[in-house]
Every structure is written in C-alpha cells, then in structure tokens.
Design a protein around this motif. Structure first.
Motif: not given
Ligand SMILES: *Cc1c(COP(=O)(O)O)cnc(C)c1O
Length: 432
Positions: A196-220
């Motif tokens: 959870a500690r690895h992934i929670n920051p991602v969830r929090e960021l998207l939860e808070k800002n998703h109205q402004k976010i088009a996409a997550v980009i990553l190298e899988p």
C-alpha cells in the motif's frame, strides 16, 4: 572486407570532431568516437580492422543483429518498388501489412495505429491523443500528465516534460516545459509485491487532481535510460485499476521494452494489463530504420473522430515510410521464426549466471537481470570514455552511463560470444 588506411581514419575523425554532434556530446569533444565500417551478426567492425562483440543492440534496436539477409532482402525488394510516397491521401501495402501485424501482436484493445518516425514523436502523439480525447469528451481541463520519476520518454518538448525532472537531462529547459505531475519511481522491485505504501501516493494524486489529468505515462516494468530499474508487475496492475477508477488514461511507453526484450513480447504482459495508448519504436524495424508508432483503443479513436475538429491533429512528412514498414514486417516475422522467446530466456540465464559474480564486489551496488537485459549498478559513476576504451581493447562494445554498466545483446548472440562478453565486462568492472 578491406579496412581503411590509418591516414584516412585520422581525416574522418578530424572532420567528425569538427562538424558533427553525437548524442549528448560536445562538438569538439576529446572523448573518442570509434569509426565503424561494417557490422555483421553480433560483430561491429572498426575501421582499423578490430571486431567488437555488440552488447548494446545499438540501444535496444538491433535484436536480430546486423546485416541480416532476411531484413536486407525486405528493404531491397521494397526499394525497387518505391522508397517513399506521402501518406496524405495515399496508402500502400507495407503500411497496411504492418498495421495488421501490430494489431495482431499487441494487447487486444489496441486497434488504431498512428505511424511516426521516432520514439520521441510517438510519445508526443500519445500525449496529444490523450488530451484530444478528453477534449472530445467535453473534459477540456484534463490536459496534464502524470509520470514516474526516473522515467525517460524522449528528447522533444512534450516528451521532455514527462522525463525525470531532476535526472532527466532536461532541467535546463524547465521553464518552458509543460508542468506535469510526478510520482516516485516504484519502490517495489520486479518479482516483489506492491505494498500500500508504494501505491497510495499514486491513488492520492489522482483522487485529488483527476479533473486536470489526461493520462499516466510510464515505461512498463523496466525504466530504461532513467536508471535501468525493474519494478513490480503488481504495481503496474494497480496503476491500471487506479487509472480506471479516476477516469485517467494509461499510456505505456514500450519503445525500449517492446518486441521481446524483457522476456515478454510487450512488458505490459508481465502484469496482464493493456494500456489505452501504447508507444513502440526502437526494435520495431530490427534496428534498420527510424520508425515508431502510437496505438490506441477504438474508444479513443472513435471519440476523437466524432468531435470537433473531427480529425487527429498530427501528420509527419515521412509517416509510414514504406522502407521502414517493409523491414518492420520482416523483423516481426523473423522474431517469430527464430523463436525469440527461447533465445531471450537462454540469454537471461547466461547473464544471470555470469554477471552474478560481480555481486560480491565492494564497489557494486546491485546486479539485476530481466529478459535479455543485464545491469551492473556501481556505487559511483564510471568515467565513460576510459571504461569504453577498455571494453574496446578487450573486443566488446558496451557503453555505460552514470553508475550503470549494462548489456542488452542482440537475441541472435551465440552462447560463447555471450559468455565472452559477460566475462570481459565482469573483469573490467572488477578492475575499477
Ligand atoms: C529511446 C526511448 C524514447 C525516445 O525514442 P527516440 O527514437 O530516441 O526518439 C522514448 N521512450 C523510451 C522508453 C525510450 O527508451
């Protein structure tokens, strides 16, 4: 093949130094470049006649080695038909054939393809697609991207904005780059679970800002040029879920990882997920030509088509170049015909057994292997020029950066060449 007289080599190098930039280099640099006259299989032949075993696949590209008869034939046959025609208003069977093949081998939901001429442009296209998609869905505020630290996505302005903001080689331009959101590089390694500690920051960021976010980009799975880090498939699965939960697209940049390098045809398969948009390049043409592509789902292509302005706003001059398409088709067929998967796993086994000797060295931080990628991470940065010269003296082509000495040989490398390559690398690393 004859080699070049010493005098001519000196002239060539003098002109090179005078007139040409190399990647991330100074114009009149004292750092040597090595003149190549030909390359065959896994061997690069220098102008003075020396041969080097290639440990780099020319930066992920030359998976079948050099001067491959099947790829040569594909490109020659196409050359005699036509080397290029504009793609506006015209089409041709190399483009259509390649599109069909790519759709067949990539994750199922990806059914729409945009061809471009380099990886960086494929990333630009992916970012524009994501933004145009949300605009078409009447969510025009979704314009920003989320990216992982230690990521690398290319050198053009859009791509630079999603590279690691500190180590991404682009901090000089930070004032003109689009402001994106960054999350820490995944703290969970490949093979480990994602807590959870690895992934929670991602969830929090998207939860808070998703109205402004088009996409997550990553190298899988593999962060390449930003650190050669291998992270948990479980992390990637959870990112997929979070993106769905908050109406954010997932862009997988498979430019380095695609076409088998990590042991799966595409690295997303490690996590059994499919992205909404995927970028491919590098090994697509088997290292013959510069070509890349951006793939998207039907939902994305249809949404873009059915709203103002009703077209996707991009169109490179050399889009779907027939020579590049023809050699890509041949390269993808060749992957299958040469049992790439068995070859990659054999390479993986040898890399693991031969490089692991370096683990016990005091100045080595870590040794890690995934698919046909072997990485020795040192505790301090290497002097690239001097270590490269040592490698060349010992008959191998390996180009470290920062603290990383890494190998990603062509899939066709034979057992004895690979063992030789690994042993030279371990020897030189141990002497540092
Ligand atoms: C190399 C690379 C790019 C950029 O590709 P170019 O063809 O050099 O523009 C983008 N993303 C990743 C993951 C890469 O490895």
């Amino acid at each position: 093949m004859k080699y070049i007289p010493e005098q001519e080599i000196s002239k060539l190098l003098a002109s090179d130094r005078q007139y040409i930039w190399h990647p991330y280099s100074a114009m009149h640099s004292d750092i040597p470049v090595y003149p190549v006259i030909s390359a065959q299989g896994v061997r690069i032949r220098l102008a003075d006649g020396r041969e080097l075993i290639d440990g780099m696949s020319s930066w992920w590209c030359a998976v079948h080695g050099y001067n491959h008869p099947v790829l040569n034939k594909a490109i020659l046959d196409q050359l005699l038909n036509m080397s290029h025609v504009m793609f506006g208003g015209l089409t041709h069977s190399p483009a259509v054939g390649l599109a069909e093949k790519l759709i067949e081998i990539t994750p199922d939901p990806l059914v729409a393809i945009f061809f471009s001429d380099s990886g960086s442009v494929a990333v630009e296209v992916a970012m524009k697609m994501a933004i145009q998609y949300w605009n078409a869905r009447s969510l025009p505020n979704k314009q920003r991207l989320v990216s992982l630290r230690s990521g690398y996505h290319g050198d053009t302005f859009g791509a630079m904005s999603v590279c690691d903001p500190v180590n991404g080689m682009h901090s000089l331009f930070s004032d003109v780059l689009a402001k994106q959101y960054f999350i820490d590089s995944p703290g969970c390694r490949f093979g480990a679970e994602c807590e959870a500690r690895h992934i929670n920051p991602v969830r929090e960021l998207l939860e808070k800002n998703h109205q402004k976010i088009a996409a997550v980009i990553l190298e899988p799975i593999v962060q390449g040029a930003g650190g050669m880090l291998f992270y948990s498939a479980d992390y990637l699965c959870q990112i997929r879920e979070i993106c769905d939960q908050f109406q954010v697209l997932l862009i997988a940049d498979e430019i380095a990882t695609g076409f088998g390098r990590t042991g799966k045809l595409f690295a997303c398969e490690h996590a059994d997920i499919s992205p909404d948009i995927m970028c491919i390049g590098k090994a697509m043409t088997g290292g013959y030509m510069s070509m890349a592509a951006t793939l998207a789902t039907e939902e994305i292509s249809q949404t873009i088509d059915s709203h103002e302005p009703g077209v996707f706003m991009h169109g490179p001059t050399f889009m779907a170049n027939p020579l590049a398409c023809a050699v890509s088709i041949a390269s993808i067929s060749l992957l299958r015909d040469t049992a790439w998967s068995a070859r990659v796993s054999k390479i993986s086994t040898i890399l693991e057994s031969r490089l692991s000797i370096c683990r016990s060295l005091d100045h080595v931080e870590d040794v890690r292997v995934l698919g046909a990628i072997g990485v020795i991470e040192l505790k301090t940065a290497v002097d690239m020029a001097s270590i490269t010269a040592r490698f060349v003296e010992q008959g191998v082509w390996v180009r470290p950066f920062g603290k990383l000495v890494y190998l990603m040989p062509p899939y066709i490398i034979g057992e004895s060449d690979l063992i030789n390559l690994c042993d030279v690398v371990c020897q030189i690393v141990s002497e540092l």
